[in-house]
Structure formats: structure tokens, C-alpha cells
Design a protein around this motif. Structure first.
Motif, PDB file in Angstrom:
ATOM      1  N   ARG A  84       0.870  -1.174   0.000  1.00 16.59           N
ATOM      2  CA  ARG A  84       0.000   0.000   0.000  1.00 16.59           C
ATOM      3  C   ARG A  84       0.911   1.229   0.000  1.00 16.59           C
ATOM      4  N   PHE A  85       0.932   1.949  -1.110  1.00 10.78           N
ATOM      5  CA  PHE A  85       1.787   3.123  -1.241  1.00 10.78           C
ATOM      6  C   PHE A  85       0.965   4.377  -0.956  1.00 10.78           C
ATOM      7  N   PRO A  86       1.364   5.165   0.039  1.00 14.34           N
ATOM      8  CA  PRO A  86       0.629   6.404   0.320  1.00 14.34           C
ATOM      9  C   PRO A  86       0.810   7.427  -0.802  1.00 14.34           C
ATOM     10  N   ALA A  87      -0.146   8.304  -0.934  1.00 17.84           N
ATOM     11  CA  ALA A  87      -0.042   9.382  -1.926  1.00 17.84           C
ATOM     12  C   ALA A  87       1.226  10.184  -1.706  1.00 17.84           C
ATOM     13  N   LYS A  88       1.883  10.541  -2.803  1.00 18.82           N
ATOM     14  CA  LYS A  88       3.085  11.371  -2.796  1.00 18.82           C
ATOM     15  C   LYS A  88       4.289  10.704  -2.141  1.00 18.82           C
ATOM     16  N   ILE A  89       4.276   9.387  -1.989  1.00 19.25           N
ATOM     17  CA  ILE A  89       5.412   8.707  -1.383  1.00 19.25           C
ATOM     18  C   ILE A  89       6.660   8.944  -2.215  1.00 19.25           C
ATOM     19  N   SER A  90       7.787   9.143  -1.547  1.00 16.15           N
ATOM     20  CA  SER A  90       9.044   9.367  -2.263  1.00 16.15           C
ATOM     21  C   SER A  90       9.557   8.054  -2.836  1.00 16.15           C
ATOM     22  N   GLN A  91      10.434   8.169  -3.815  1.00 17.84           N
ATOM     23  CA  GLN A  91      11.033   6.968  -4.388  1.00 17.84           C
ATOM     24  C   GLN A  91      11.866   6.225  -3.339  1.00 17.84           C
ATOM     25  N   ALA A  92      12.531   6.974  -2.476  1.00 17.60           N
ATOM     26  CA  ALA A  92      13.343   6.367  -1.418  1.00 17.60           C
ATOM     27  C   ALA A  92      12.464   5.543  -0.479  1.00 17.60           C
ATOM     28  N   ASP A  93      11.335   6.113  -0.080  1.00 17.92           N
ATOM     29  CA  ASP A  93      10.449   5.401   0.846  1.00 17.92           C
ATOM     30  C   ASP A  93       9.760   4.217   0.169  1.00 17.92           C
ATOM     31  N   ALA A  94       9.492   4.346  -1.136  1.00 11.69           N
ATOM     32  CA  ALA A  94       8.905   3.224  -1.873  1.00 11.69           C
ATOM     33  C   ALA A  94       9.856   2.030  -1.871  1.00 11.69           C
ATOM     34  N   LEU A  95      11.142   2.305  -2.059  1.00 11.88           N
ATOM     35  CA  LEU A  95      12.130   1.227  -2.030  1.00 11.88           C
ATOM     36  C   LEU A  95      12.234   0.631  -0.626  1.00 11.88           C
ATOM     37  N   LYS A  96      12.264   1.473   0.392  1.00 17.55           N
ATOM     38  CA  LYS A  96      12.358   0.977   1.767  1.00 17.55           C
ATOM     39  C   LYS A  96      11.163   0.096   2.115  1.00 17.55           C
ATOM     40  N   LEU A  97       9.996   0.485   1.630  1.00 18.84           N
ATOM     41  CA  LEU A  97       8.786  -0.294   1.898  1.00 18.84           C
ATOM     42  C   LEU A  97       8.929  -1.708   1.355  1.00 18.84           C
ATOM     43  N   MET A  98       9.440  -1.815   0.128  1.00 22.78           N
ATOM     44  CA  MET A  98       9.583  -3.129  -0.490  1.00 22.78           C
ATOM     45  C   MET A  98      10.738  -3.923   0.106  1.00 22.78           C
ATOM     46  N   GLN A  99      11.802  -3.228   0.473  1.00 19.28           N
ATOM     47  CA  GLN A  99      12.928  -3.926   1.100  1.00 19.28           C
ATOM     48  C   GLN A  99      12.566  -4.417   2.500  1.00 19.28           C
ATOM     49  N   GLY A 100      11.713  -3.673   3.181  1.00 23.38           N
ATOM     50  CA  GLY A 100      11.302  -4.064   4.523  1.00 23.38           C
ATOM     51  C   GLY A 100      10.207  -5.107   4.541  1.00 23.38           C
ATOM     52  N   GLY A 101       9.601  -5.373   3.374  1.00 21.80           N
ATOM     53  CA  GLY A 101       8.552  -6.383   3.308  1.00 21.80           C
ATOM     54  C   GLY A 101       7.291  -5.991   4.052  1.00 21.80           C
ATOM     55  N   ARG A 102       7.051  -4.688   4.183  1.00 17.30           N
ATOM     56  CA  ARG A 102       5.863  -4.227   4.923  1.00 17.30           C
ATOM     57  C   ARG A 102       4.648  -4.281   3.996  1.00 17.30           C
ATOM     58  N   THR A 103       4.190  -5.493   3.740  1.00 14.50           N
ATOM     59  CA  THR A 103       3.098  -5.713   2.801  1.00 14.50           C
ATOM     60  C   THR A 103       1.759  -5.321   3.417  1.00 14.50           C
ATOM     61  N   LEU A 104       0.787  -5.101   2.547  1.00 15.49           N
ATOM     62  CA  LEU A 104      -0.567  -4.754   2.970  1.00 15.49           C
ATOM     63  C   LEU A 104      -1.207  -5.958   3.645  1.00 15.49           C
ATOM     64  N   GLN A 105      -1.718  -5.764   4.853  1.00 15.56           N
ATOM     65  CA  GLN A 105      -2.364  -6.836   5.598  1.00 15.56           C
ATOM     66  C   GLN A 105      -3.874  -6.625   5.601  1.00 15.56           C
ATOM     67  N   ARG A 106      -4.596  -7.666   5.222  1.00  8.82           N
ATOM     68  CA  ARG A 106      -6.046  -7.679   5.337  1.00  8.82           C
ATOM     69  C   ARG A 106      -6.421  -8.634   6.465  1.00  8.82           C
ATOM     70  N   PHE A 107      -7.619  -8.476   6.989  1.00 11.52           N
ATOM     71  CA  PHE A 107      -8.000  -9.275   8.149  1.00 11.52           C
ATOM     72  C   PHE A 107      -9.405  -9.852   7.985  1.00 11.52           C
ATOM     73  N   VAL A 108      -9.579 -11.062   8.504  1.00 16.40           N
ATOM     74  CA  VAL A 108     -10.898 -11.648   8.738  1.00 16.40           C
ATOM     75  C   VAL A 108     -11.025 -11.819  10.248  1.00 16.40           C
ATOM     76  N   THR A 109     -12.076 -11.235  10.818  1.00 19.34           N
ATOM     77  CA  THR A 109     -12.278 -11.312  12.263  1.00 19.34           C
ATOM     78  C   THR A 109     -13.394 -12.296  12.571  1.00 19.34           C
ATOM     79  N   VAL A 110     -13.097 -13.219  13.482  1.00 19.88           N
ATOM     80  CA  VAL A 110     -14.077 -14.203  13.952  1.00 19.88           C
ATOM     81  C   VAL A 110     -14.394 -13.868  15.405  1.00 19.88           C
TER      82      VAL A 110
END
Length: 322
Positions: A84-110
Motif C-alpha cells: 500500500r503506497f501512500p499518496a506522494k510517497i518518495s522513491q526512497a520510501d517506496a524502495l524501503k517499503l519493499m525492502q522491509g517487506g511491509r506488505t498490505l495486511q487484510r483481516f478476517v475477524t471471527v
């Protein structure tokens, strides 16, 4: 000489300005107009990921992104997944996001006490999951919030829910108290599902467990309304009062028509209800009835219980419910 000095100064200033522009392009606001998610496929290289980011509008140029990444980005590899890339994210932060593996998490709640048909409904309705899954066995799922990523299968998600239930029940069973009436983990699960459906008040769970434990010891029918309703709706709301014929039905679940536990769980109990039946409150109570506040009043004798029932009726009449 003076001209050469001026030229050198101009070149130095131009170099500084160029470096500033490069740094600003790498670390400054990017072109993405709004929050957006991008899927980086398994096995993607930084080159293919850069192409995906350019197509999604996260970065202005894949080639420049790769060049800057080589200079400023380090050697850490990127990780696959949905980001999930926030609006206006910098190229540096986009790379850090992918290198850090901070993927978008969805949830199912029971929620605690949900029957498996509702768990199935929630899993089937969850977006970005793959495949279909049958209704899980009743009581096989541990209520909780479960994260998943786009492309995960529904079957694997349910398997995680069931594995969590197995781990928790095994651990709780190992710590059970001698006062529990459950002779097996399955009996503990069945009784916990009844406790779960009979009270939503955490402070009451162990006392409700004690009431049903005492009844089982004495060979008394549990007379639990939720067990009567379960074979009619499979856990969905009944939406009406229980019929006399349903109270008399013999089907393996109706605890008005037989002593002992039903043949299986009637819901997916949470941790607290499992713990309650494995360590019930020290109580001689055999009865309970609503108290008008969302809780219950407990009684050791039928005489006490009948008096409590009359008080409950008085509350209902005052509310215009009778």
C-alpha cells in the motif's frame, strides 16, 4: 585567471544544484496522486518491480528509479507481496517499503461464539482470497483476527484458524483443574461452546461453567436454549421464540430432551470460555436467569431460582415485554 575562477565557481554551483535535484528527486514527494496498492509478484527483480511502480504512477521513471536505487538504496533485496503506497510517497520510501517487506495486511475477524456457518460466510466474502472452502467443523476455529495477503487461499486461512484452536485447546487442557467435568478435550470444547452462547459477560463465564458442571455431575439435563436452537438454524439467529415441539425434539443437541452434553459443539468458543470450563468457579449453583442488566442471577435451589424468575418477569412487565 579571474574568468577561470568564475567558471569554476559556476561549475561548482551547478554541480551542487545537480546533486540537490537528484537528492530531491529521490527523497522528495513522488507523483502518486492518491493511496494505491501494487502487487509485486513472487520472483520479481528490482527491475520488474520498478516497471510495475511506474505503471501504477508511484514513480516517474523506472530507469531513473533503478539508477538512484543503485546509488542510494543499498543492497537489501525487495520482497514480494501487495504494498500500500501512500499518496506522494518518495522513491526512497517506496524502495524501503519493499525492502522491509511491509506488505498490505487484510483481516478476517471471527468473534467469540460465532458458529462455523458465519465463519464460512466471512471467509468467502473476504476480498482478494483465492478458491472456495467448505464450512469448517463446528468448534474447530479459534475466534480471533487473522491477517492475510492478496492471493492467499481461503483453505489456508481456515487451516490457520483451526491450527490456532488446536494449539490453544491443547495448552489449556494441559493446565486443566481437577474440578472440571470434561473428560476429554472434545467434551471441554462442547461445554465451552454452550457457556459462550449463554453469556457475553466475561465475569460470569466461570460461574455459568460451574452451573453446567454441577448439572452434569448430578445427571440433570442442561436445559440450555442455544443447544435447542442449534439443529434448527446451525447457529444462525432463530428470530422467534422456541416452539414447544422444538423443546421436546430428540436430535442429539436438545438438552431439554436428554441429560448430558450434546453430540457436538454449537459454536466456536473463545479462549475465556475454554478456560472457564477447565477451571469453573467454586459454586453450588444449579440455575441462572437474566437479571435485566445483561447479566444473570444464580441460584443453588429451585425455590431460589423460581423467586429470581418472578423478579425477571416483573422487570419484563415493567418494560412492556410481557
Amino acid at each position: 585567471m579571474r574568468k577561470l575562477g568564475c567558471l569554476g565557481l559556476i561549475l561548482a554551483l551547478a554541480a551542487i544544484a545537480g546533486v540537490f535535484l537528484v537528492v530531491q528527486s529521490w527523497g522528495g514527494a513522488g507523483p502518486l496522486p492518491r493511496n494505491s496498492s501494487v502487487q509485486i509478484a513472487q520472483g520479481s527483480t528490482l527491475t520488474s518491480a520498478a516497471d510495475d511502480l511506474e505503471k501504477a504512477g508511484v514513480i516517474p521513471s523506472a530507469s531513473r528509479f533503478l539508477l538512484f536505487a543503485k546509488i542510494f538504496g543499498g543492497n537489501e533485496p525487495i520482497r514480494a507481496g501487495e504494498y500500500r503506497f501512500p499518496a506522494k510517497i518518495s522513491q526512497a520510501d517506496a524502495l524501503k517499503l519493499m525492502q522491509g517487506g511491509r506488505t498490505l495486511q487484510r483481516f478476517v475477524t471471527v468473534p467469540e461464539g460465532w458458529p462455523s456457518v458465519l465463519v464460512h460466510d466471512a471467509v468467502m466474502a473476504a476480498p482478494q482470497l483465492a478458491g472456495k472452502v467448505d464450512v469448517p467443523s463446528e468448534g474447530s476455529v479459534l475466534p480471533d483476527s487473522y491477517s492475510y495477503e492478496r492471493g492467499d487461499t481461503r483453505a489456508s486461512l481456515v487451516q490457520r484458524m483451526q491450527a490456532a484452536r488446536t494449539r490453544y485447546l491443547d495448552a489449556a487442557w494441559a493446565k486443566r483443574k481437577p474440578t472440571t467435568v470434561a473428560r476429554t478435550k472434545q467434551e471441554a470444547l462442547i461445554l465451552a461452546s454452550i457457556v459462550e452462547k449463554e453469556t457475553g459477560k466475561p465475569s460470569e463465564r466461570r460461574t455459568v461453567a460451574a452451573v453446567y458442571s454441577n448439572r452434569l455431575r448430578k445427571g440433570m439435563p442442561l436445559q440450555a436454549d442455544p443447544t435447542t436452537i442449534y439443529p434448527i438454524t446451525k447457529g444462525r439467529p432463530l428470530g422467534r421464540r422456541i416452539l414447544r415441539s422444538e423443546l421436546q425434539a430428540k436430535n442429539g443437541y436438545n438438552t431439554y430432551a436428554m441429560p448430558g452434553l450434546p453430540i457436538g459443539p454449537i459454536a466456536n468458543p473463545g479462549r475465556a470460555s475454554i478456560d472457564a470450563v477447565l477451571d469453573p468457579a467454586p459454586s453450588n449453583a444449579l440455575y441462572f436467569v437474566a437479571d435485566g442488566t445483561g447479566g444473570h442471577v444464580f441460584a443453588d435451589t429451585l425455590e431460589q431460582h423460581n423467586a429470581n424468575v418472578q423478579e425477571w418477569y416483573a422487570i419484563r412487565r415493567a418494560r412492556g415485554e410481557m
